[in-house]
Design a protein around this motif. Sequence first.
Motif, PDB file in Angstrom:
ATOM      1  N   LYS A 221       0.925  -1.162   0.019  1.00 35.85           N
ATOM      2  CA  LYS A 221       0.016   0.027  -0.069  1.00 35.85           C
ATOM      3  C   LYS A 221       0.816   1.192   0.122  1.00 35.85           C
ATOM      4  N   VAL A 222       0.657   2.246  -0.858  1.00 37.69           N
ATOM      5  CA  VAL A 222       1.315   3.252  -0.986  1.00 37.69           C
ATOM      6  C   VAL A 222       0.320   4.595  -0.660  1.00 37.69           C
ATOM      7  N   GLU A 223       0.665   5.172   0.514  1.00 42.61           N
ATOM      8  CA  GLU A 223      -0.212   6.172   0.664  1.00 42.61           C
ATOM      9  C   GLU A 223       0.334   7.759   0.381  1.00 42.61           C
ATOM     10  N   PHE A 224      -0.572   8.609  -0.124  1.00 47.28           N
ATOM     11  CA  PHE A 224       0.082   9.654  -0.458  1.00 47.28           C
ATOM     12  C   PHE A 224      -0.539  10.904   0.119  1.00 47.28           C
ATOM     13  N   THR A 225      -0.202  11.997   0.453  1.00 46.69           N
ATOM     14  CA  THR A 225      -0.900  13.214   0.901  1.00 46.69           C
ATOM     15  C   THR A 225      -0.234  14.587   0.461  1.00 46.69           C
ATOM     16  N   SER A 226      -1.012  15.398   0.017  1.00 51.57           N
ATOM     17  CA  SER A 226      -0.534  16.453  -0.537  1.00 51.57           C
ATOM     18  C   SER A 226       0.237  17.555   0.647  1.00 51.57           C
ATOM     19  N   LEU A 227       1.174  18.304   0.222  1.00 51.32           N
ATOM     20  CA  LEU A 227       1.863  18.982   1.169  1.00 51.32           C
ATOM     21  C   LEU A 227       1.608  20.596   0.926  1.00 51.32           C
ATOM     22  N   ASN A 228       0.850  20.737  -0.298  1.00 53.15           N
ATOM     23  CA  ASN A 228       0.562  22.214  -0.611  1.00 53.15           C
ATOM     24  C   ASN A 228       0.056  22.889   0.437  1.00 53.15           C
TER      25      ASN A 228
END
Length: 387
Positions: A221-228
């Motif tokens: 599982k590859v989780e991603f979250t924007s840091l913008n």
Amino acid sequence: MRLVYIALFVSSLSFSQHQKKGVVYDKENNEPLEFVSVYNKLDHTTTNKDGKYGFTSATDYIYFHKVGYDNYTTIISNLRDTIFLNRSVFQLNEVVVSNAKTIYQKIKDSIASNYVLKPHSEAFFLRAILKRNGAIIRLQDMQGNLHRKTSIYGGGLTLMDTDFSVAVKNMRQIGITKDENNIYFEFPSLFNILSEFVRTNAMGPDFEVIEKPYKNSTSTKVEFTSLNSDTKNKSYGHYIINTNDNAILSFNSVVKPFYPEELFKTPKYSTIVQQDITVFFKEDPSFKRYFMTLAKRTATLNVKVKDDPTVHKFEMEIVLYTKESFGNEDVKSNVNEQKDIFKIKMKYNKDFWKEQNQLLLTDEMEAFIKKMTQDDTKRKVKSNVKD
């Protein structure tokens, strides 16, 4: 006021038929599980939002599969009405990935070997639901054949208006057109729905990425979250990837909140609170290629119109279920793929909808249909459903 949505078994008579209806739950929290694949080598169906399914087959074996859960196998004659699936366990070590591009590049590099990048046909089932302030006000089901240019866009392929041809065979449609505030919610077109489900590139340089391998599994599982820092467009989600071939098994992306321009023609204000897209891919054992078997898109909107102090909440949900893919059928379109799907017209086939088990109605949906068919008010109801 006008609300415009902007896009983001046949078996041999010599065999006996096994028929089964049941419900699937998450063992950890006892919540019903949607989109559990229920299948064997001859037949395939899926669970609805209540976790319920209907299955008919001439083969006694039955399999239950959902990405992120342990598989369950038994024979229909021994199957209980209620089953529970265990969540797959992660390994103790999770990895914060500094270069998200590397992961996505692996996916891109394997596109040609994992997906069919040429025209083909498939059988589909589409469901669209609209809720207003928590209550269903519209339901539309479609079943038919679809011809698409490619199963996923990669290798320089460009999305074109003519990439999808749809022949609808059966349709169930019932719901109000305008509410008491004279708001018409415009459903997306078939083209919009189909094209949004093939956009699976969500990671970029401004994302934190965490990789979580599953224990005793070939998937991660590859989780991603924007840091913008731009709070108007916060996004997050995950991929589940087969580490053997870098194919996408599932994809989820959430945008919260999101503000499109000119959502309404004349409202006081309106905002999209959240949009969520989830896509599941499955490998066809004959072709050794993956196809999109299930997809779901939801959008929540808050609406406040002139002279009404109440903020109204609209929730749209669209589900696409592909039962068969990689066909070579010449699909001749019988609908306008660029048109609001709720404006499509077709006769109701009572026998088909009585027998179909590709995606069962939930209890809430059945109650809604009953209520709308018995509604004697003067509300504007559009329906092709006949007793």
